[in-house]
Design a protein around this motif. Sequence first.
Motif, PDB file in Angstrom:
ATOM      1  N   UNK A   7      55.939 -79.260 -20.951  1.00 29.55           N
ATOM      2  CA  UNK A   7      56.901 -80.090 -20.274  1.00 29.55           C
ATOM      3  C   UNK A   7      57.837 -80.680 -21.335  1.00 29.55           C
ATOM      4  N   UNK A   8      59.049 -80.859 -21.376  1.00 28.14           N
ATOM      5  CA  UNK A   8      59.714 -80.770 -19.802  1.00 28.14           C
ATOM      6  C   UNK A   8      59.991 -79.118 -19.385  1.00 28.14           C
ATOM      7  N   UNK A   9      60.500 -79.238 -18.135  1.00 28.80           N
ATOM      8  CA  UNK A   9      60.897 -77.734 -17.770  1.00 28.80           C
ATOM      9  C   UNK A   9      62.474 -77.441 -18.249  1.00 28.80           C
ATOM     10  N   UNK A  10      63.047 -78.428 -18.123  1.00 29.03           N
ATOM     11  CA  UNK A  10      64.508 -78.369 -18.660  1.00 29.03           C
ATOM     12  C   UNK A  10      64.801 -79.433 -19.845  1.00 29.03           C
ATOM     13  N   UNK A  11      65.762 -79.201 -20.575  1.00 28.84           N
ATOM     14  CA  UNK A  11      66.229 -80.409 -21.709  1.00 28.84           C
ATOM     15  C   UNK A  11      67.725 -80.106 -22.050  1.00 28.84           C
ATOM     16  N   UNK A 106      60.134 -73.668 -21.031  1.00 26.26           N
ATOM     17  CA  UNK A 106      61.316 -74.955 -21.315  1.00 26.26           C
ATOM     18  C   UNK A 106      62.761 -74.270 -21.591  1.00 26.26           C
ATOM     19  N   UNK A 107      63.377 -74.717 -20.754  1.00 29.26           N
ATOM     20  CA  UNK A 107      64.757 -74.214 -20.959  1.00 29.26           C
ATOM     21  C   UNK A 107      65.630 -75.422 -22.067  1.00 29.26           C
ATOM     22  N   UNK A 108      65.837 -75.084 -23.195  1.00 27.08           N
ATOM     23  CA  UNK A 108      66.439 -76.295 -24.008  1.00 27.08           C
ATOM     24  C   UNK A 108      67.873 -75.877 -24.403  1.00 27.08           C
ATOM     25  N   UNK A 109      68.844 -76.806 -24.142  1.00 27.05           N
ATOM     26  CA  UNK A 109      70.125 -76.662 -24.555  1.00 27.05           C
ATOM     27  C   UNK A 109      70.704 -77.658 -25.218  1.00 27.05           C
ATOM     28  N   UNK A 110      71.064 -77.340 -26.420  1.00 27.90           N
ATOM     29  CA  UNK A 110      71.680 -78.194 -27.576  1.00 27.90           C
ATOM     30  C   UNK A 110      73.097 -78.196 -27.563  1.00 27.90           C
ATOM     31  N   UNK A 111      73.763 -79.359 -27.276  1.00 34.67           N
ATOM     32  CA  UNK A 111      75.169 -79.258 -27.251  1.00 34.67           C
ATOM     33  C   UNK A 111      75.658 -80.338 -28.284  1.00 34.67           C
TER      34      UNK A 111
END
Lengths: 111, 116
Positions: A7-11, A106-111
């Motif tokens: 967890x989480x699955x996406x962030x 978990x797909x993590x996107x850092x913007x």
Amino acid sequence: DAGITQSPRHKVTETGTPVTLRCHQTENHRYMYWYRQDPGHGLRLIHYSYGVKDTDKGEVSDGYSVSRSKTEDFLLTLESATSSQTSVYFCAISPNNYGYTFGSGTRLTVV
Amino acid sequence: AQTVTQSQPEMSVQEAETVTLSCTYDTSESDYYLFWYKQPPSRQMILVIRQEAYKQQNATENRFSVNFQKAAKSFSLKISDSQLGDAAMYFCAYRRRGEYGNKLVFGAGTILRVKS
């Protein structure tokens, strides 16, 4: 199959913020692993654990820390997220000598 | 350190035909395991087939079989009678035999596309 959940699955998070990903297993296995998956690189080992409070670095550990205070939980922390840490993160356990059982990622996107 | 190389970033196959995915590895160990994992768009990692290095016989699982050449350090996956559901990313992986803690080392992956 052994129970393993991430967890989480996406962030999506902003650069510079701390992020913690959680891995939970239900079957008391000793070894747990964190990998990241990136195009052209496959899965690469970040950190792994061989018991409560026993952890070690993998090949891409810079910028990451881990903790394992209970057998069932293995946490991966990005102290200050960077865009280069945008990735898919997998947790895995080693129930036998044949292979791993993976979490769903978990797909993590850092913007 | 062990390394795993998959030289085919993408492959295509017509439905019902056969396709072979290549994998080579480098190790100084003599006792190890080799694996093929499938990753469909759902992102789930699914073990397809496993080969023990001490076994000369090539592993087979239904339509999936391997060609294990230990001296050449080659481990290819053959998919027969390809189906649309076989479309996925395929990873070759290596693990030294011994303690359960031995780490899996992965190749970069091959995307398999199946044409109807």
